[in-house]
Design a protein around this motif. Structure first.
Motif, PDB file in Angstrom:
ATOM      1  N   THR A   1       3.988 -11.766   0.031  1.00 35.87           N
ATOM      2  CA  THR A   1       3.162 -10.601   0.370  1.00 35.87           C
ATOM      3  C   THR A   1       4.018  -9.366   0.629  1.00 35.87           C
ATOM      4  O   THR A   1       3.710  -8.263   0.155  1.00 35.87           O
TER       5      THR A   1
ATOM      6  N   VAL B   1       3.612  -6.054  -1.600  1.00 37.55           N
ATOM      7  CA  VAL B   1       3.209  -4.812  -0.930  1.00 37.55           C
ATOM      8  C   VAL B   1       4.260  -3.721  -1.161  1.00 37.55           C
ATOM      9  O   VAL B   1       3.926  -2.566  -1.450  1.00 37.55           O
TER      10      VAL B   1
ATOM     11  N   MET C   1      -3.581  -3.848   5.935  1.00 41.32           N
ATOM     12  CA  MET C   1      -2.752  -3.797   4.708  1.00 41.32           C
ATOM     13  C   MET C   1      -1.965  -2.476   4.648  1.00 41.32           C
ATOM     14  O   MET C   1      -0.779  -2.477   4.358  1.00 41.32           O
TER      15      MET C   1
ATOM     16  N   THR D   1       2.045  -2.074   4.740  1.00 38.65           N
ATOM     17  CA  THR D   1       2.743  -1.249   3.751  1.00 38.65           C
ATOM     18  C   THR D   1       3.677  -0.249   4.432  1.00 38.65           C
ATOM     19  O   THR D   1       4.850  -0.096   4.043  1.00 38.65           O
TER      20      THR D   1
END
Lengths: 119, 119, 119, 119
Positions: free
Chosen positions: D70, D74, D1, D5
């Motif tokens: 997503t 993000v 993740m 990012t």
């Protein structure tokens, strides 16, 4: 508006689409069209958005998305048996009582909501 | 509908809210209200959603959300200078050409979209 | 992220809510939460929105809405058997091929979309 | 993740798109992508939606939309300085206190909401 409602209904019936036009499904379709409208406006500044209809490319696209949103809202209200204009009028009257002119002047608030936001 | 448009406009002007009512902001408000409508229907089956107006608790809530959605759509169209009914009619005519009765019968399709889905 | 996925799954299972957590229903719940997020930002200017986390009232509300959106997105991906991070990475790589640095510099475009908009 | 990012941030910076990536604009983009996700699921029954990933046509489209959602979530969290997983965890803990297992068993409720709905 009644004419549009009748024509959208006939459109659905001729294609035997009533089976798909449940309130749940139509609310999703409405949200999908609103999403397409947002996509046209998302990178514009508020000022650019105010002039969007004079853009020869974006103007017709925004109008087309508004048309799609209207079709699904009209269809949804028809399926639910709701009079759109009356439902809007009732909420506007409620908002007028909640947000009096004196208390709400020049401060942004969400019509019909419990969370007005000071600007 | 014209009456509702005029009353929503007066409501905004009396509160000096025109400054907040850019198309960008109003499209977000419209999406927010559609989100509240979805929240009322999200856990219902399609069949339950078809009967939602006879539920004494949910029925009025759904009608109120439809009212809020209508107010913001009417306001957005007014600010953009778009005739809602005409915009809907134009898109419906376009959809009728794209999805002929013969080709579309009994198969779900998204009005005004390029990605119809076979049911 | 895996820990959050597992905890959201346990939360749903303990309450016997798996029956409600179809992809269709969860997508509506996700849209509803995104609508609440929009409602927090709708009347702000883009500049005000950039400073929203330092507002002691709005900041925690925005963070809470982001939390709700994340929960439903994580749950939806879990139910669909999709790895969120990998799905995002794949689309980002696709966007990198479509919007080369040279062609896209300083012009707004919608990641993963066919309708980039010149700013 | 964290890797995703960082890559989304680099993607935006290389194209000089930070200027467009205000929280307000990104929330609209997020809503637009969620709208595309809804459009894929809108005519499906809940049961059909549960099997959507085994459809060779719809499955990859749903995965692609989840990827787009997503990416924007993000990016939005990064711009706001919010830790997505922590924000989700905090709201889940709050929901666990509000909807105890005993009181909520088998009845649909909206995580993080004040309007749980009996199924």
């Amino acid at each position: 508006m009644e004419d549009l409602t009748a024509q959208v209904r006939a459109f659905a019936e001729e294609r035997n689409w009533e089976q798909f036009h449940t309130p749940k499904n139509l609310s999703m379709a409405l949200a999908g069209e609103v999403g397409e409208l947002l996509a046209e406006l998302q990178w514009l500044t508020p000022e650019q958005s105010a002039a969007v209809m004079s853009d020869e490319n974006l103007g017709p696209r925004v109008r087309a998305e508004i048309g799609d949103v209207t079709i699904y809202l009209v269809r949804l209200a028809d399926v639910l048996g709701i009079d759109l204009v009356q439902a809007g009028m009732d909420k506007l009257n409620e908002a007028a009582r909640r947000y009096t002119v004196e208390a709400s002047h020049s401060s942004a608030a969400k019509i019909g909501s419990d969370n007005p936001q000071a600007s």
